[in-house]
Design a protein around this motif. Structure first.
Motif, PDB file in Angstrom:
ATOM      1  N   VAL A  94       0.846  -1.185   0.000  1.00 38.85           N
ATOM      2  CA  VAL A  94       0.000   0.000   0.000  1.00 38.85           C
ATOM      3  C   VAL A  94       0.886   1.241   0.000  1.00 38.85           C
ATOM      4  CG1 VAL A  94      -1.846   1.194   1.229  1.00 38.85           C
ATOM      5  CG2 VAL A  94      -1.763  -1.285   1.244  1.00 38.85           C
ATOM      6  N   SER A  95       0.673   2.109  -0.990  1.00 29.79           N
ATOM      7  CA  SER A  95       1.586   3.250  -1.168  1.00 29.79           C
ATOM      8  C   SER A  95       1.422   4.302  -0.068  1.00 29.79           C
ATOM      9  CB  SER A  95       1.347   3.892  -2.535  1.00 29.79           C
ATOM     10  OG  SER A  95       0.024   4.402  -2.614  1.00 29.79           O
ATOM     11  N   TRP A  96       0.229   4.498   0.462  1.00 26.99           N
ATOM     12  CA  TRP A  96       0.029   5.554   1.457  1.00 26.99           C
ATOM     13  C   TRP A  96       0.452   5.138   2.857  1.00 26.99           C
ATOM     14  CZ3 TRP A  96      -3.537   4.337   5.223  1.00 26.99           C
ATOM     15  CH2 TRP A  96      -4.467   3.356   4.908  1.00 26.99           C
ATOM     16  N   LEU A  97       0.952   3.921   3.019  1.00 26.78           N
ATOM     17  CA  LEU A  97       1.490   3.473   4.307  1.00 26.78           C
ATOM     18  C   LEU A  97       3.014   3.494   4.290  1.00 26.78           C
ATOM     19  CD1 LEU A  97      -0.858   0.476   5.126  1.00 26.78           C
ATOM     20  CD2 LEU A  97      -0.869   2.734   6.136  1.00 26.78           C
ATOM     21  N   HIS A  98       3.598   4.548   3.736  1.00 27.40           N
ATOM     22  CA  HIS A  98       5.051   4.605   3.604  1.00 27.40           C
ATOM     23  C   HIS A  98       5.741   4.638   4.959  1.00 27.40           C
ATOM     24  CE1 HIS A  98       4.919   8.906   4.540  1.00 27.40           C
ATOM     25  NE2 HIS A  98       3.851   8.935   3.767  1.00 27.40           N
ATOM     26  N   THR A 104      13.353   5.884   5.411  1.00 28.19           N
ATOM     27  CA  THR A 104      13.211   7.307   5.674  1.00 28.19           C
ATOM     28  C   THR A 104      13.508   8.093   4.412  1.00 28.19           C
ATOM     29  OG1 THR A 104      15.502   7.470   6.394  1.00 28.19           O
ATOM     30  CG2 THR A 104      13.850   7.063   8.093  1.00 28.19           C
ATOM     31  N   ASN A 105      12.779   9.154   4.222  1.00 30.12           N
ATOM     32  CA  ASN A 105      13.034  10.052   3.100  1.00 30.12           C
ATOM     33  C   ASN A 105      14.013  11.112   3.566  1.00 30.12           C
ATOM     34  OD1 ASN A 105      11.211   8.669   1.558  1.00 30.12           O
ATOM     35  ND2 ASN A 105       9.503  10.018   2.037  1.00 30.12           N
ATOM     36  N   HIS A 106      15.176  11.127   2.948  1.00 38.91           N
ATOM     37  CA  HIS A 106      16.167  12.116   3.325  1.00 38.91           C
ATOM     38  C   HIS A 106      15.814  13.439   2.666  1.00 38.91           C
ATOM     39  CE1 HIS A 106      18.608   9.115   5.264  1.00 38.91           C
ATOM     40  NE2 HIS A 106      18.535   8.354   4.183  1.00 38.91           N
ATOM     41  N   PRO A 107      15.758  14.505   3.444  1.00 35.42           N
ATOM     42  CA  PRO A 107      15.404  15.796   2.847  1.00 35.42           C
ATOM     43  C   PRO A 107      16.532  16.309   1.955  1.00 35.42           C
ATOM     44  CG  PRO A 107      15.975  16.064   5.159  1.00 35.42           C
ATOM     45  CD  PRO A 107      15.962  14.583   4.880  1.00 35.42           C
ATOM     46  N   GLN A 108      16.153  17.109   0.991  1.00 39.50           N
ATOM     47  CA  GLN A 108      17.129  17.720   0.100  1.00 39.50           C
ATOM     48  C   GLN A 108      17.938  18.755   0.876  1.00 39.50           C
ATOM     49  OE1 GLN A 108      17.702  16.828  -3.002  1.00 39.50           O
ATOM     50  NE2 GLN A 108      16.063  15.307  -3.034  1.00 39.50           N
ATOM     51  N   PRO A 109      19.205  18.902   0.575  1.00 38.78           N
ATOM     52  CA  PRO A 109      19.980  19.926   1.277  1.00 38.78           C
ATOM     53  C   PRO A 109      19.426  21.315   0.973  1.00 38.78           C
ATOM     54  CG  PRO A 109      21.241  18.976  -0.527  1.00 38.78           C
ATOM     55  CD  PRO A 109      19.994  18.178  -0.400  1.00 38.78           C
ATOM     56  N   ALA A 110      19.540  22.193   1.937  1.00 36.59           N
ATOM     57  CA  ALA A 110      18.997  23.528   1.796  1.00 36.59           C
ATOM     58  C   ALA A 110      19.766  24.311   0.741  1.00 36.59           C
ATOM     59  CB  ALA A 110      19.054  24.258   3.127  1.00 36.59           C
ATOM     60  N   THR A 111      19.032  25.018  -0.073  1.00 35.78           N
ATOM     61  CA  THR A 111      19.631  25.904  -1.067  1.00 35.78           C
ATOM     62  C   THR A 111      19.273  27.328  -0.674  1.00 35.78           C
ATOM     63  OG1 THR A 111      19.318  24.228  -2.759  1.00 35.78           O
ATOM     64  CG2 THR A 111      19.760  26.455  -3.520  1.00 35.78           C
ATOM     65  N   TYR A 112      20.279  28.104  -0.401  1.00 42.32           N
ATOM     66  CA  TYR A 112      20.042  29.473   0.037  1.00 42.32           C
ATOM     67  C   TYR A 112      19.947  30.396  -1.171  1.00 42.32           C
ATOM     68  CZ  TYR A 112      21.299  27.428   4.459  1.00 42.32           C
ATOM     69  OH  TYR A 112      21.336  26.623   5.563  1.00 42.32           O
ATOM     70  N   ALA A 113      19.365  31.556  -0.962  1.00 39.93           N
ATOM     71  CA  ALA A 113      19.156  32.499  -2.065  1.00 39.93           C
ATOM     72  C   ALA A 113      20.470  32.971  -2.661  1.00 39.93           C
ATOM     73  CB  ALA A 113      18.327  33.680  -1.586  1.00 39.93           C
ATOM     74  N   ALA A 114      21.514  33.102  -1.863  1.00 37.09           N
ATOM     75  CA  ALA A 114      22.798  33.588  -2.364  1.00 37.09           C
ATOM     76  C   ALA A 114      23.658  32.482  -2.960  1.00 37.09           C
ATOM     77  CB  ALA A 114      23.564  34.272  -1.239  1.00 37.09           C
ATOM     78  N   CYS A 115      23.216  31.245  -2.851  1.00 35.98           N
ATOM     79  CA  CYS A 115      24.029  30.120  -3.309  1.00 35.98           C
ATOM     80  C   CYS A 115      24.332  30.172  -4.796  1.00 35.98           C
ATOM     81  CB  CYS A 115      23.368  28.808  -2.919  1.00 35.98           C
ATOM     82  SG  CYS A 115      24.459  27.391  -3.148  1.00 35.98           S
ATOM     83  N   PRO A 116      23.395  30.500  -5.684  1.00 37.13           N
ATOM     84  CA  PRO A 116      23.773  30.528  -7.089  1.00 37.13           C
ATOM     85  C   PRO A 116      24.883  31.517  -7.402  1.00 37.13           C
ATOM     86  CG  PRO A 116      21.400  30.489  -6.889  1.00 37.13           C
ATOM     87  CD  PRO A 116      21.960  30.655  -5.501  1.00 37.13           C
TER      88      PRO A 116
END
Length: 123
Positions: A94-98, A104-116
């Motif tokens: 069942v997909s909704w019982l993840h 665990t879903n690892h969150p994406q690393p934070a991208t700050y506004a000044a990073c680019p």
């Protein structure tokens, strides 16, 4: 041959028992968390039934109504778990019982506004 058949049956019963217990836990949690409005409606109906039954059975009206409602909830969870288990629906499918899968879903690393502008300078 007999030993292989016995181990096969034990594995099947273990899988069925594990699936039934996981479905029982999942349905109980869903009833308590997601079904909270349903619990409020059932409590309201239980109070009304207790008030009506109080005139007939003054001593045990609360016990009868609360026991009946609790028994109905437990029976609904167990029957639902048994139906899902014997239909062969496994909780892992069942997909909704993840949250039951243990991944665990690892969150994406934070991208700050000044990073680019500044991230390429460090390299």
């Amino acid at each position: 041959m007999v030993l292989a058949q016995r181990q096969s049956w034990e594995k099947t019963y273990f899988t069925l028992a594990k699936s039934f217990l996981i479905w029982s836990f999942t349905l109980t949690v869903c009833l308590l968390v997601v079904g909270f409005p349903l619990v409020v409606v059932m409590a309201t109906l239980g109070v009304l039934c207790t008030i009506i039954l109080q005139s007939v059975l003054p001593v045990s009206a609360v016990l009868i109504v609360s026991g009946g409602m609790l028994g109905a909830n437990v029976l609904a969870v167990l029957v639902g778990a048994a139906i899902l288990t014997f239909k062969g629906i496994h909780p892992e499918d069942v997909s909704w019982l993840h949250w039951l899968h243990g991944k665990t879903n690892h969150p994406q690393p934070a991208t700050y506004a000044a990073c680019p502008l500044t991230c390429n300078l460090a390299r």
